[in-house]
Every structure is written in C-alpha cells, then in structure tokens.
Design an enzyme around this catalytic site. Structure first.
Site, PDB file in Angstrom:
ATOM      1  CE1 TYR A  76      -4.384  -1.711   5.503  1.00  0.00           C
ATOM      2  CE2 TYR A  76      -2.971   0.226   4.875  1.00  0.00           C
ATOM      3  CZ  TYR A  76      -3.650  -0.702   4.307  1.00  0.00           C
ATOM      4  OH  TYR A  76      -3.992  -1.224   3.257  1.00  0.00           O
TER       5      TYR A  76
ATOM      6  CB  SER B 277      -1.005  -0.055   1.304  1.00  0.00           C
ATOM      7  OG  SER B 277      -1.387   1.034   1.558  1.00  0.00           O
TER       8      SER B 277
ATOM      9  CD  GLU C  35      -2.233   5.155   4.398  1.00  0.00           C
ATOM     10  OE1 GLU C  35      -2.041   5.331   5.580  1.00  0.00           O
ATOM     11  OE2 GLU C  35      -2.800   6.354   3.686  1.00  0.00           O
TER      12      GLU C  35
HETATM   13  P1  GDR Z   1      -6.981   5.704   3.026  1.00  0.00           P
HETATM   14  O1  GDR Z   1      -8.417   5.858   2.591  1.00  0.00           O
HETATM   15  O2  GDR Z   1      -6.892   5.843   4.418  1.00  0.00           O
HETATM   16  O3  GDR Z   1      -6.288   6.475   2.002  1.00  0.00           O
HETATM   17  O4  GDR Z   1      -6.620   4.230   2.765  1.00  0.00           O
HETATM   18  P2  GDR Z   1      -9.757   6.549   3.456  1.00  0.00           P
HETATM   19  O5  GDR Z   1     -10.858   6.654   2.073  1.00  0.00           O
HETATM   20  O6  GDR Z   1     -10.286   6.010   4.521  1.00  0.00           O
HETATM   21  O7  GDR Z   1      -9.270   7.928   3.554  1.00  0.00           O
HETATM   22  C1  GDR Z   1      -8.698   8.836   2.603  1.00  0.00           C
HETATM   23  C2  GDR Z   1      -8.564  10.256   3.309  1.00  0.00           C
HETATM   24  O8  GDR Z   1      -9.847  10.979   3.570  1.00  0.00           O
HETATM   25  C3  GDR Z   1      -9.893  11.339   4.642  1.00  0.00           C
HETATM   26  N1  GDR Z   1     -11.069  11.823   5.224  1.00  0.00           N
HETATM   27  C4  GDR Z   1     -11.870  10.678   5.623  1.00  0.00           C
HETATM   28  N2  GDR Z   1     -11.545   9.416   5.609  1.00  0.00           N
HETATM   29  C5  GDR Z   1     -12.820   8.546   5.927  1.00  0.00           C
HETATM   30  N3  GDR Z   1     -12.421   7.228   5.906  1.00  0.00           N
HETATM   31  N4  GDR Z   1     -13.770   9.158   6.464  1.00  0.00           N
HETATM   32  C6  GDR Z   1     -13.997  10.500   6.644  1.00  0.00           C
HETATM   33  O9  GDR Z   1     -15.018  10.857   7.208  1.00  0.00           O
HETATM   34  C7  GDR Z   1     -12.799  11.349   6.204  1.00  0.00           C
HETATM   35  N5  GDR Z   1     -13.097  12.556   6.160  1.00  0.00           N
HETATM   36  C8  GDR Z   1     -11.466  12.822   5.532  1.00  0.00           C
HETATM   37  C9  GDR Z   1      -8.753  10.571   5.588  1.00  0.00           C
HETATM   38  O10 GDR Z   1      -8.372  11.618   6.780  1.00  0.00           O
HETATM   39  C10 GDR Z   1      -7.809  10.448   4.503  1.00  0.00           C
HETATM   40  O11 GDR Z   1      -6.733  11.279   4.635  1.00  0.00           O
HETATM   41  C11 GDR Z   1      -7.201   3.362   1.766  1.00  0.00           C
HETATM   42  C12 GDR Z   1      -7.515   1.880   2.079  1.00  0.00           C
HETATM   43  O12 GDR Z   1      -8.143   1.341   1.044  1.00  0.00           O
HETATM   44  C13 GDR Z   1      -5.992   1.397   2.624  1.00  0.00           C
HETATM   45  O13 GDR Z   1      -6.333  -0.108   2.846  1.00  0.00           O
HETATM   46  C14 GDR Z   1      -5.057   1.179   1.422  1.00  0.00           C
HETATM   47  O14 GDR Z   1      -3.851   0.846   1.442  1.00  0.00           O
HETATM   48  C15 GDR Z   1      -4.801   2.733   0.947  1.00  0.00           C
HETATM   49  O15 GDR Z   1      -6.054   3.403   0.729  1.00  0.00           O
HETATM   50  C16 GDR Z   1      -3.970   3.025  -0.084  1.00  0.00           C
END
Ligand code: GDR
Length: 329
Positions: free
Chosen positions: A151, A127, A129
């Site tokens: 993670y 990933s 990440e």
């Molecule tokens: P990520 O995905 O952490 O990048 O991991 P996610 O969609 O959860 O978050 C992306 C960004 O959005 C911001 N954010 C929020 N995120 C979520 N989930 N909910 C909210 O309400 C929200 N508001 C803002 C987060 O802070 C973050 O910066 C995904 C997963 O699929 C992993 O398993 C994978 O490895 C990586 O992508 C590449």
C-alpha cells in the site's frame, strides 16, 4: 457554481468532502464503481444533491468520460484500496488501483484539458504510510520516504506522479500527506473502529472480546471531518504544493483502549482484549508523527478535534448504532 469530481465517494473521506463541498455551493459529482453499487443510497442520503457517475480507476476511458460529464474545476482522487493489512495479500491489485489509478486520473485530466492541465485543480490523497521506516521524527514534507507495505509503495508512486505532472505539464496538482484520520464513518477493519464498535458491543452484552494485533503500535490520529477541510484549502491556494496533515500527537493502541473502555465505565480492559497473530503485519511502520507546520502557516489549517474527543465520539456513535441493531438491549 464550481464543479468538483470525487473518486472514492463511498469512503469515509468521500462522504465528508462531498458534504463540505455541497455546503460550500459546489456541484458535486461522485465516481462509483459498478452498476447498482450497494453504497450508492448511503452517499445519496448523506449528500442529497450529489450526481453519481460510473467509473473505475483501472479503466482510463471511463475516467475520461467522467471528466467529460462532470466538467470539473477540481478533482479529488480519494479512491484506493486503503486497508494496509490487506495490501500484502492483494499486492498487485493495490498497485493497480492505489498506484496506477493516480496516473490514470492525471492522464484523464491531461487528455480532457488537451494538455492545458492548470485548468483543472487536482488533489491526490497521499499517506503517512509513505514514511514507513521513518528517516526523521516528526515527519514533514521534505522527509524522505521509505514505505513498508505494498500500500505504502503504491501511494508513493501516486505521490511522485502527482509531483511529476505538476513539473511536466504545469498541472495544479497537490498531494496531501495525511496521517491517520478517523470518524464514526470509518470502516470496521481499521483499528479505531474495530475497538470502538467492540467496546460498544461489549457494553451492550453483544460480544465478549476484541481480538487485536500489535497493541504497542502508535499512530497520529485525527478527525476525518477536519482533514477534508485541508484537502479543499490546498486547492484554493495561488500555487499548488504538498502538505503534511496531522495532529502532531501520538498514541498507542493501549491508549485507544483506555479511552474507549473508559467511555463505558470500564477501567481495566485486559479481560476483554486478546491478541491474535492473524492481525500482526509482516512489517510495521516506525513511529509516525506528523509536523503540520506548513499547513498551519500556508493554509491556516489546524485540527479541531483531539484524540480523546475523537474516540469518545466514535464509541458514542457505535453505542447508538448497536442499540438500533439490537433494540432488546
Ligand atoms: P493504518 O490503519 O494501517 O495506520 O492505515 P489501521 O487502523 O489499519 O492500523 C493502525 C495500527 O493498528 C495496529 N493494529 C491493528 N490494526 C487493525 N486494522 N486491526 C487490528 O486488529 C489491529 N491490532 C493492532 C496495526 O498494526 C497498525 O499499526 C490507515 C489507513 O486509513 C490508510 O489508508 C492511511 O493511508 C493511513 O491510515 C494513514
């Protein structure tokens, strides 16, 4: 007929990859946790020829049995606790499944092949990440890692184990360093799907607001259907290797909101979005943008669906789902 075993078959990527391999004529085995897993019918509907096996990434003997039944030519390890936000609350379990799970799958292959690991090709779902507090931008295969969440740390362990088994036992083991990839099958907890579902429900009068965390976070978002093709291509090469898979474009959560709300005719989304500290993370990654030049040059891979098309596809799918769930709308 080639045979493939996929862990994490119930997830977004498992379903797309299973469909792709079945269409290519593979005999596809999917590993599921627990008897009567409620997601089994969804997998069987998407991939009618699938053969489901029981197994758990926490249990080596179950993985060895899965190898014995499936007799795979290719193993794709997609199983993980994959929600970054939750990994601070479930740090130990994330380490156990997302990290140690990789080592157990590699061990199961080593034991199954009696140390002749090159007989089974292995794909590890690594990933972006792992880059976390990034050392250079854009990030490529040689960029040093600095994960920022339990993670990310667990994925980094899995990545290095994959490299280590390649170097120690001659395993045909590849690590795909995938940046964010989304689709109408994305889980509702991830930000893209949370937004596209929220927009659909707001348009249909079923919800008033979307609660989000950091709106300035940025990601390199691609389409999961394109990314599973890259996984397969990695295992078809003469030599194993590690590849960054990304679009090379970055967008903020605000951009995501712009495109998603525009799809339902709303230009100013501010009345519909509130920020809630609950969705902020203890530590954020820096600017993640991938450089997929190696994948383009060596695998001939490039993404087909761009950001706007992806978000519109997801809103359209969520409108259809929500209309079906609330036919009176
Ligand atoms: P990520 O995905 O952490 O990048 O991991 P996610 O969609 O959860 O978050 C992306 C960004 O959005 C911001 N954010 C929020 N995120 C979520 N989930 N909910 C909210 O309400 C929200 N508001 C803002 C987060 O802070 C973050 O910066 C995904 C997963 O699929 C992993 O398993 C994978 O490895 C990586 O992508 C590449």
């Amino acid at each position: 007929m080639p045979r493939a075993l996929i862990t994490g078959i119930t997830g977004q990527d498992g379903l797309y990859l299973g469909e792709l391999l079945a269409a290519k004529g593979y005999e596809v085995f999917g590993m599921l946790r627990g008897q009567n897993n409620p997601k089994a019918p969804i997998v069987e509907a998407a991939i009618p020829s699938i053969q489901l096996l029981e197994g758990d990434l926490r249990d080596l003997s179950s993985l060895i049995s899965a190898m014995e039944i499936a007799q795979p030519d290719e193993v794709y390890n997609l199983g993980a606790i994959s929600f970054v936000g939750l990994s601070w609350k479930l740090a130990e379990l994330t380490g156990e499944i997302t990290g140690m799970g990789v080592l157990r799958v590699l061990e199961a292959i080593r034991i199954h092949t009696q140390n002749d690991m090159s007989r089974v090709r292995f794909y590890q779902a690594s990933s972006s990440e792992m880059f976390g507090k990034v050392r250079e931008t854009p990030q490529r295969e040689a960029t040093a890692f600095h994960p920022r969440s339990p993670y990310g740390v667990a994925k980094t362990f899995g990545h290095y184990m994959t490299v280590n088994y390649r170097e120690s036992y001659g395993a045909f083991a590849c690590s795909g360093i995938l940046f964010n990839h989304e689709s109408p099958r994305r889980g509702y907890e991830f930000v893209t799907r949370k937004v596209t579902r929220g927009v659909a429900r707001i348009a249909l009068g079923l919800q008033e607001k979307i609660e989000l965390g950091n709106l300035d976070a940025r990601r390199d978002w691609g389409f999961a259907g394109d990314y599973v093709e890259a996984m397969w291509l990695m295992l078809q090469q003469d030599e194993p290797g590690d590849f960054v898979i990304a679009t090379g474009e970055t967008h903020s959560i605000r951009d995501l909101l712009d495109v998603a709300f525009a799809r339902v005719g709303v230009n100013d989304w501010t009345p519909y979005v509130v920020q809630n500290p609950r969705f902020f993370r203890p530590a954020e990654v820096d600017l993640l943008i991938g450089d997929a030049t190696c994948a383009r040059d060596k695998l001939g891979w490039k993404p087909q669906v761009e950001f706007r098309g992806l978000v519109e596809m997801m809103v359209t799918a969520d409108l259809e789902i929500e209309r079906k769930l609330s036919p009176q709308r």
